[in-house]
Write a protein that holds these residues in place. Structure first.
Motif, PDB file in Angstrom:
ATOM      1  N   GLU A   7      23.905 -20.070 -10.406  1.00  0.00           N
ATOM      2  CA  GLU A   7      23.352 -18.812 -10.888  1.00  0.00           C
ATOM      3  C   GLU A   7      24.281 -18.155 -11.908  1.00  0.00           C
ATOM      4  O   GLU A   7      25.511 -18.350 -11.878  1.00  0.00           O
ATOM      5  N   LYS A   8      23.683 -17.380 -12.781  1.00  0.00           N
ATOM      6  CA  LYS A   8      24.393 -16.675 -13.847  1.00  0.00           C
ATOM      7  C   LYS A   8      25.600 -15.900 -13.301  1.00  0.00           C
ATOM      8  O   LYS A   8      26.705 -16.002 -13.836  1.00  0.00           O
ATOM      9  N   ALA A   9      25.432 -15.142 -12.217  1.00  0.00           N
ATOM     10  CA  ALA A   9      26.520 -14.327 -11.656  1.00  0.00           C
ATOM     11  C   ALA A   9      27.689 -15.196 -11.201  1.00  0.00           C
ATOM     12  O   ALA A   9      28.849 -14.824 -11.403  1.00  0.00           O
ATOM     13  N   LEU A  10      27.415 -16.337 -10.602  1.00  0.00           N
ATOM     14  CA  LEU A  10      28.474 -17.244 -10.151  1.00  0.00           C
ATOM     15  C   LEU A  10      29.262 -17.782 -11.339  1.00  0.00           C
ATOM     16  O   LEU A  10      30.501 -17.844 -11.308  1.00  0.00           O
ATOM     17  N   ILE A  11      28.558 -18.146 -12.400  1.00  0.00           N
ATOM     18  CA  ILE A  11      29.210 -18.673 -13.608  1.00  0.00           C
ATOM     19  C   ILE A  11      30.076 -17.596 -14.251  1.00  0.00           C
ATOM     20  O   ILE A  11      31.210 -17.852 -14.657  1.00  0.00           O
ATOM     21  N   GLU A  12      29.559 -16.371 -14.319  1.00  0.00           N
ATOM     22  CA  GLU A  12      30.335 -15.270 -14.899  1.00  0.00           C
ATOM     23  C   GLU A  12      31.588 -14.989 -14.068  1.00  0.00           C
ATOM     24  O   GLU A  12      32.662 -14.751 -14.620  1.00  0.00           O
ATOM     25  N   GLU A  13      31.463 -15.047 -12.756  1.00  0.00           N
ATOM     26  CA  GLU A  13      32.616 -14.808 -11.886  1.00  0.00           C
ATOM     27  C   GLU A  13      33.658 -15.917 -12.044  1.00  0.00           C
ATOM     28  O   GLU A  13      34.861 -15.648 -12.129  1.00  0.00           O
ATOM     29  N   ALA A  14      33.206 -17.142 -12.117  1.00  0.00           N
ATOM     30  CA  ALA A  14      34.125 -18.281 -12.221  1.00  0.00           C
ATOM     31  C   ALA A  14      34.853 -18.317 -13.563  1.00  0.00           C
ATOM     32  O   ALA A  14      36.014 -18.718 -13.627  1.00  0.00           O
ATOM     33  N   THR A  15      34.181 -17.921 -14.624  1.00  0.00           N
ATOM     34  CA  THR A  15      34.780 -17.998 -15.960  1.00  0.00           C
ATOM     35  C   THR A  15      35.368 -16.678 -16.445  1.00  0.00           C
ATOM     36  O   THR A  15      36.085 -16.647 -17.445  1.00  0.00           O
ATOM     37  N   GLU A  16      35.009 -15.583 -15.746  1.00  0.00           N
ATOM     38  CA  GLU A  16      35.414 -14.236 -16.158  1.00  0.00           C
ATOM     39  C   GLU A  16      34.944 -13.920 -17.571  1.00  0.00           C
ATOM     40  O   GLU A  16      35.644 -13.285 -18.362  1.00  0.00           O
ATOM     41  N   LYS A  17      33.735 -14.404 -17.896  1.00  0.00           N
ATOM     42  CA  LYS A  17      33.112 -14.163 -19.202  1.00  0.00           C
ATOM     43  C   LYS A  17      31.655 -13.774 -18.989  1.00  0.00           C
ATOM     44  O   LYS A  17      31.053 -14.109 -17.974  1.00  0.00           O
ATOM     45  N   SER A  18      31.081 -13.141 -20.005  1.00  0.00           N
ATOM     46  CA  SER A  18      29.651 -12.873 -20.010  1.00  0.00           C
ATOM     47  C   SER A  18      28.907 -14.199 -20.144  1.00  0.00           C
ATOM     48  O   SER A  18      29.324 -15.075 -20.909  1.00  0.00           O
ATOM     49  N   TYR A  19      27.813 -14.363 -19.409  1.00  0.00           N
ATOM     50  CA  TYR A  19      27.090 -15.635 -19.385  1.00  0.00           C
ATOM     51  C   TYR A  19      26.783 -16.200 -20.773  1.00  0.00           C
ATOM     52  O   TYR A  19      27.036 -17.379 -21.024  1.00  0.00           O
TER      53      TYR A  19
END
Length: 67
Positions: free
Chosen positions: A23-35
């Protein structure tokens, strides 16, 4: 081989025969970037420990626009 399929809400992944969704939120959390600013290479690194990466990285925002 890992297959990634991007949309506005996240990424469908097929990794070693297993299908799952990031999910978008998980990717943003893992990368510390906006999707939209995350690259396909960064997503691949979330899925695989030592991925075989080739070509230029593409931003998710650019990939989703071209769909």
């Amino acid at each position: 081989m890992t297959a990634l399929s991007f949309d506005e809400q996240g990424v469908d992944v097929v990794y070693e025969g297993t299908e799952f969704r990031l999910e978008k939120a998980l990717i943003e959390e893992a990368t510390e970037k906006s999707y939209p600013d995350v690259t396909d290479h960064e997503v691949l690194k979330i899925v695989e420990e030592n991925p075989s990466i080739s070509g230029e990285p593409r931003r998710v925002g650019d990939i989703v626009q071209s769909i």
